[in-house]
Design a protein around this motif. Sequence first.
Motif, PDB file in Angstrom:
ATOM      1  N   LEU A 304     -28.962  -6.326  15.589  1.00  0.00           N
ATOM      2  CA  LEU A 304     -29.837  -5.297  15.037  1.00  0.00           C
ATOM      3  C   LEU A 304     -29.785  -5.328  13.518  1.00  0.00           C
ATOM      4  O   LEU A 304     -28.711  -5.417  12.921  1.00  0.00           O
ATOM      5  N   THR A 305     -30.980  -5.264  12.885  1.00  0.00           N
ATOM      6  CA  THR A 305     -31.103  -5.204  11.428  1.00  0.00           C
ATOM      7  C   THR A 305     -31.954  -3.997  11.072  1.00  0.00           C
ATOM      8  O   THR A 305     -32.814  -3.584  11.847  1.00  0.00           O
ATOM      9  N   VAL A 306     -31.709  -3.415   9.903  1.00  0.00           N
ATOM     10  CA  VAL A 306     -32.480  -2.249   9.460  1.00  0.00           C
ATOM     11  C   VAL A 306     -33.710  -2.718   8.694  1.00  0.00           C
ATOM     12  O   VAL A 306     -33.612  -3.525   7.763  1.00  0.00           O
ATOM     13  N   ALA A 307     -34.877  -2.223   9.077  1.00  0.00           N
ATOM     14  CA  ALA A 307     -36.126  -2.554   8.393  1.00  0.00           C
ATOM     15  C   ALA A 307     -36.127  -1.947   6.983  1.00  0.00           C
ATOM     16  O   ALA A 307     -35.533  -0.897   6.746  1.00  0.00           O
ATOM     17  N   ASP A 308     -36.838  -2.602   6.075  1.00  0.00           N
ATOM     18  CA  ASP A 308     -36.761  -2.290   4.648  1.00  0.00           C
ATOM     19  C   ASP A 308     -38.137  -1.908   4.108  1.00  0.00           C
ATOM     20  O   ASP A 308     -39.085  -2.685   4.221  1.00  0.00           O
ATOM     21  N   VAL A 309     -38.259  -0.713   3.506  1.00  0.00           N
ATOM     22  CA  VAL A 309     -39.538  -0.321   2.910  1.00  0.00           C
ATOM     23  C   VAL A 309     -39.949  -1.274   1.791  1.00  0.00           C
ATOM     24  O   VAL A 309     -41.135  -1.426   1.500  1.00  0.00           O
TER      25      VAL A 309
END
Length: 390
Positions: A304-309
């Motif tokens: 799992l990776t965190v999406a980036d604005v």
Amino acid sequence: MYTLIKGAEVYSPEPLGKQDVLLAGSKIAAVGEGIEPPPASAGKTNVVDAKGKMLVPGLIDSHVHIIGGGGEGGPHTRTPELQLSEAVKAGITTVVGVIGTDGMTRSMPELVVKARALETEGISCYCHVGNYHIPVRTVTGKIEDDMMLIDKIIGVGEVAVSDHRSSQPTTEELAKVASQARIGGMLSGKAGIVNVHIGESGSRLDPLLQVVNTTDIPITSFCPTHVNRTEKLFEAGIEFAKRGGIIDFTTSTIPQFLEEGEVKAAAAVRRALAAGVPDDRLTMTSDGQGSLPEFNEKGELTGLTVADVGSLHRALKEAVCLEKVRPEQALKTVTRNPAEMLKLTDKGRVEAGCDADVLLLNDEWETDSLWAGGRCLMKEGEVLVKGTFE
């Protein structure tokens, strides 16, 4: 009270050439050549030399997990909430908050309050009611009431279809949600759209088309997102847009997605335009703070990776500089198009009377300075205003 930006190459998002832009309070007061500070503003006008720079509308990211997302791998995989400076560094002046898979511990009251917090800190923020699952969890008990009575709620979403994490909604259930959103939008003067997460199953956009084909719900009631996640889904999205629908490309990605056939958002814009999709039917969003989960063939979470604005601005730059999309067409996907889709009538354009949300870019399309509601949040690459707890 006043900011006068002189000599920038202005895109509204259409190219206007070299212009001056006067900001008065929270609004754009004038756009033109040779603008001078208002006579009564002696000592109150900040004059900015923008020669050699581009001035564009502040970016609109209409799909952000502002209170965090994730959780597919257990409580420790819940992603963190959005911080103000992350949006500012990305050139974003307006966001729309959504809830994803976790509609249990991520609540609508929490989403609405976070939207108010971000607005107090400096940027515009709205939200959609609900999450992946139907029935939609509302604040008041009804979608229409939420939209009528809660100013920040402008639509429904993100409802999931064609995904193993969805509630597997029927055509009738989807139609009822779209109808309630549409009626709520009509009565409240809001967009009333349904933001729809499209997963990777073979049904793709068929659930939405079944509603459109069998009811009076127009195709524009839906905004399907993640349409670039697979090649076949992208191709289905092209046909959806040619029928009059709006399609959204997600800018956050991971290597596994690309290896499995995801179409990068910038390339998706170029290819959609080349396929004959009108440029007013395309948007890009970051899916910021959402999780980018990796699943094996058994549907088990493996990473799992965190999406980036920040991926939104990077995709805009890539569309122009690498994919050679015309600047005004690339800009529309993150300014005017989402503003019109969401009925944010004072946003997405550089025109007198619009909100003073503007962004200065250098010749390499990197963020230089940003004003949101007339307030300077970034100057010459330095973030001036941060969130309360940053």
